[in-house]
Design a protein around this motif. Structure first.
Motif, mmCIF file in Angstrom:
data_model
loop_
_atom_site.group_PDB
_atom_site.id
_atom_site.type_symbol
_atom_site.label_atom_id
_atom_site.label_comp_id
_atom_site.label_asym_id
_atom_site.label_seq_id
_atom_site.Cartn_x
_atom_site.Cartn_y
_atom_site.Cartn_z
ATOM 1 N N LEU A 1 -57.929 35.209 42.007
ATOM 2 C CA LEU A 1 -57.561 35.983 40.820
ATOM 3 C C LEU A 1 -58.755 36.744 40.253
ATOM 4 C CD1 LEU A 1 -55.135 33.431 39.084
ATOM 5 C CD2 LEU A 1 -54.552 35.428 40.459
ATOM 6 N N GLY B 1 -62.071 37.917 44.647
ATOM 7 C CA GLY B 1 -63.074 37.246 45.468
ATOM 8 C C GLY B 1 -62.888 37.410 46.964
ATOM 9 N N ALA B 2 -61.659 37.679 47.404
ATOM 10 C CA ALA B 2 -61.374 37.566 48.833
ATOM 11 C C ALA B 2 -61.161 38.905 49.519
ATOM 12 C CB ALA B 2 -60.143 36.683 49.044
ATOM 13 N N GLY C 1 -50.177 26.993 41.301
ATOM 14 C CA GLY C 1 -49.057 27.898 41.550
ATOM 15 C C GLY C 1 -49.104 28.571 42.902
ATOM 16 N N GLY D 1 -67.891 31.353 49.463
ATOM 17 C CA GLY D 1 -68.161 31.943 50.769
ATOM 18 C C GLY D 1 -69.489 32.673 50.849
ATOM 19 N N LEU E 1 -66.999 38.540 55.381
ATOM 20 C CA LEU E 1 -66.260 38.061 54.204
ATOM 21 C C LEU E 1 -65.267 36.991 54.639
ATOM 22 C CD1 LEU E 1 -65.038 38.276 51.302
ATOM 23 C CD2 LEU E 1 -63.784 40.255 52.088
ATOM 24 N N PRO E 2 -65.561 35.706 54.384
ATOM 25 C CA PRO E 2 -64.572 34.669 54.702
ATOM 26 C C PRO E 2 -63.353 34.839 53.803
ATOM 27 C CG PRO E 2 -66.743 33.707 54.192
ATOM 28 C CD PRO E 2 -66.775 35.141 53.780
ATOM 29 N N HIS F 1 -54.285 24.629 30.602
ATOM 30 C CA HIS F 1 -54.366 23.253 31.107
ATOM 31 C C HIS F 1 -55.022 22.489 29.951
ATOM 32 C CE1 HIS F 1 -53.543 24.965 35.070
ATOM 33 N NE2 HIS F 1 -54.615 25.717 34.989
ATOM 34 N N GLY G 1 -60.193 27.973 50.975
ATOM 35 C CA GLY G 1 -60.282 28.792 49.761
ATOM 36 C C GLY G 1 -60.396 27.933 48.516
ATOM 37 N N GLY H 1 -59.348 33.179 52.876
ATOM 38 C CA GLY H 1 -58.291 32.192 53.072
ATOM 39 C C GLY H 1 -56.946 32.853 52.864
ATOM 40 N N GLY I 1 -58.921 24.255 40.485
ATOM 41 C CA GLY I 1 -58.514 23.221 39.532
ATOM 42 C C GLY I 1 -57.019 22.978 39.616
ATOM 43 N N GLY J 1 -71.855 30.110 53.457
ATOM 44 C CA GLY J 1 -71.406 29.658 54.765
ATOM 45 C C GLY J 1 -69.894 29.697 54.832
#
Ligand SMILES: Cc1cc2nc3c(=O)[nH]c(=O)nc-3n(C[C@H](O)[C@H](O)[C@H](O)COP(=O)(O)OP(=O)(O)OC[C@H]3O[C@@H](n4cnc5c(N)ncnc54)[C@H](O)[C@@H]3O)c2cc1C
Length: 475
Positions: free
Chosen positions: A73, A76-77, A134, A201, A65-66, A380, A143, A68, A150, A204
């Protein structure tokens, strides 16, 4: 030799974490909503070390699991609750700015560079790296590339995909692809960097990138205004685009509930206009030339908007400090919401012209499920990207008998409204683990099949970031 011993031999004993206290920050997400178990956290310091870790985990058949800055939110990580615990490959030791080529408007950086450090290095060379969000003090370039982040500068400069010229990637078989091109034009077949941008991720490990830079704006004018409605805010957006052209660099809307949360929960924040106004927009114009002209253009549009009844009030920042204070309010929304309760944040995108209709219909859809539920909103607006946030207090949320199901129903109702308007359920945050079911429901089957084929081509053993981005084969 065990995999952990192999990794220690490759990286050095201090670069492989196994103690629960050391793992804690790597296995739970920023909001504290997703967590899993990791075999260990590996901290490589070079591309060669990343390749060696990938080869070792591949030989052992252990998922990788790469990771950053762990600010995703959508979970994912962090490791998924199911399946064997992965090796978390955290890039934070790879934080070298390799070079800045001001004349070419480009820079080459390692993936673990924190976004704010990249912005700073570009600014020191008189250039702008325009991705801004933010989490920029913690998220890493790798990441932001993996999620195609965005943020607030997309209106003028595009998203991350538009600001990457080249990539260096360690592939799931351990090979290193050196695609660190510095070119504006390169029509030599498929542009392979796009396979990895936004792939979260799964295809690669991004180890370095060549980023596109822009002239550094030295003149800024920022205003905070209170439009009469989202439709009026859209009309103001059109007037700013017409009058200021490419100088328009941000157009960010929040509602008064969101503003109040920032004031209540983040110390030191001041409201530029009182939260008695229902809608609030931060607008910025910037350029490399005269600030007085910029300010005049800004004030002229505001005056016209006021005459036409499009805005109820507006204040123009009189100094750099006031400008920063306005931006701080905008950049504090996620922190405030985390402290205020449980926000069921969506990451909806609709055509810009459809934003008012989206807000009305999504509000009605949520209230059909939970009458009167508070909803706050951060948009946005210039990109048609609305974070639409049905909001529960901690107590009300805890009292729900079926929290997960209710949360999923509410978000799905909002996503359905966006979909019906030609929109997306994930504008900028990605899919992670929390949106794979929505992916299965909203993404055309042919697109999913193509994505699955590409994934299988690069990672046939499905060891890179399993359980995310792509929906389960048998949902
Ligand atoms: C306060 C706050 C505000 C935010 N505002 C915005 C916003 O305005 N716009 C926006 O788009 N996002 C926003 N985000 C979401 C988040 O910051 C972005 O998605 C960011 O790009 C994630 O970067 P990271 O380094 O933290 O990645 P992580 O969270 O660590 O990882 C995200 C995904 O990328 C993968 N990954 C990470 N590094 C690599 C790598 N080197 N190679 C391959 N894959 C990798 C991970 O496996 C994971 O799937 C915000 C988050 C917070 C907490």
């Amino acid at each position: 030799m065990s995999l952990i011993d192999t990794l220690r031999a490759l990286l050095g004993p201090g670069a492989v974490l196994t103690e629960p206290a050391d793992l804690a920050a790597h296995v739970e997400d920023w909001r504290g909503r997703s967590r899993g178990a990791a075999a260990c956290v590996a901290l490589p310091s070079s591309t060669a070390q990343v390749a060696a870790v990938v080869q070792a985990t591949r030989s052992a058949g252990v998922p990788l699991l790469p990771q950053g800055g762990n600010t995703s939110l959508c979970g994912g990580a962090v490791p998924h609750a199911e399946g064997p615990p992965p090796v978390v490959l955290n890039l934070s030791r790879m934080r070298r700015i390799r070079s800045v080529d001001a004349a070419n408007h480009s820079m080459e950086v390692e993936a673990g560079c924190v976004l704010a450090a990249v912005q700073q290095a570009a600014a020191e060379a008189g250039r702008l790296y325009p991705i801004s969000l933010g989490a920029e003090g913690s998220c890493q370039i790798g990441g932001t590339i993996a999620t195609n982040a965005g943020g607030t500068g997309v209106l003028r400069y595009g998203n991350t995909r538009d600001n990457v010229l080249g990539l260096e990637v360690v592939l799931p078989d351990g090979r290193v692809w050196d695609g660190l091109y510095r070119l504006r034009k390169n029509n030599t077949g498929l542009d392979l960097k796009h396979l990895f941008i936004g792939a979260e991720g799964t295809m690669g490990v991004v180890t370095a990138a060549t980023l596109k830079l822009h002239p550094l704006p030295t003149a800024h004018a920022v205003a905070w205004m209170a439009p009469a409605s989202p439709a009026a805010a859209l009309q103001m957006l059109g007037r700013f685009q017409q009058n200021c052209g490419a100088q328009l660099s941000a157009f960010e809307m929040i509602d008064n509930g969101q503003l109040q949360f920032v004031l209540d929960h983040v110390p030191g924040r001041r409201a530029p206009l009182p939260p008695t106004h229902r809608w609030h927009v931060l607008v910025e114009v910037s350029d490399t030339r005269d600030e007085a002209n910029l300010r005049r253009a800004l004030e002229q549009v505001l005056a016209e908007g006021s005459e036409r009844g499009l805005i109820d009030d507006a204040v123009v920042a009189a100094s750099g400090a006031q400008r920063d204070a306005m931006w701080l309010v905008r950049h504090s929304v996620s922190e405030a919401n985390k402290k205020a309760g449980v926000g069921l944040t969506t990451d909806s995108a609709v055509p810009v012209s459809a934003v008012p209709e989206f807000i009305d219909k999504a509000s009605a859809a949520v209230h059909r499920l939970v009458p009167g539920l508070p909803i706050i909103l951060v948009a946005h607006l210039g990109d048609g990207n609305v974070h639409f946030i049905p909001f529960f207090s901690f107590e009300r949320w805890q009292a729900l008998p079926d929290r997960d199901a209710m949360g999923a129903r509410i978000k799905h109702a909002v996503n359905e409204v966006a979909h019906a308007l030609g929109g997306s359920f994930s504008a900028e945050h990605g899919i992670g683990q929390t949106l794979t079911q929505e992916m299965a429901l909203f993404k055309p089957a042919v697109e999913i099949e193509l994505m699955r084929s590409l994934k299988h081509l690069l990672d046939p053993a499905d060891l890179f970031n399993p359980h995310r981005l792509l929906p389960p084969v048998h949902p």
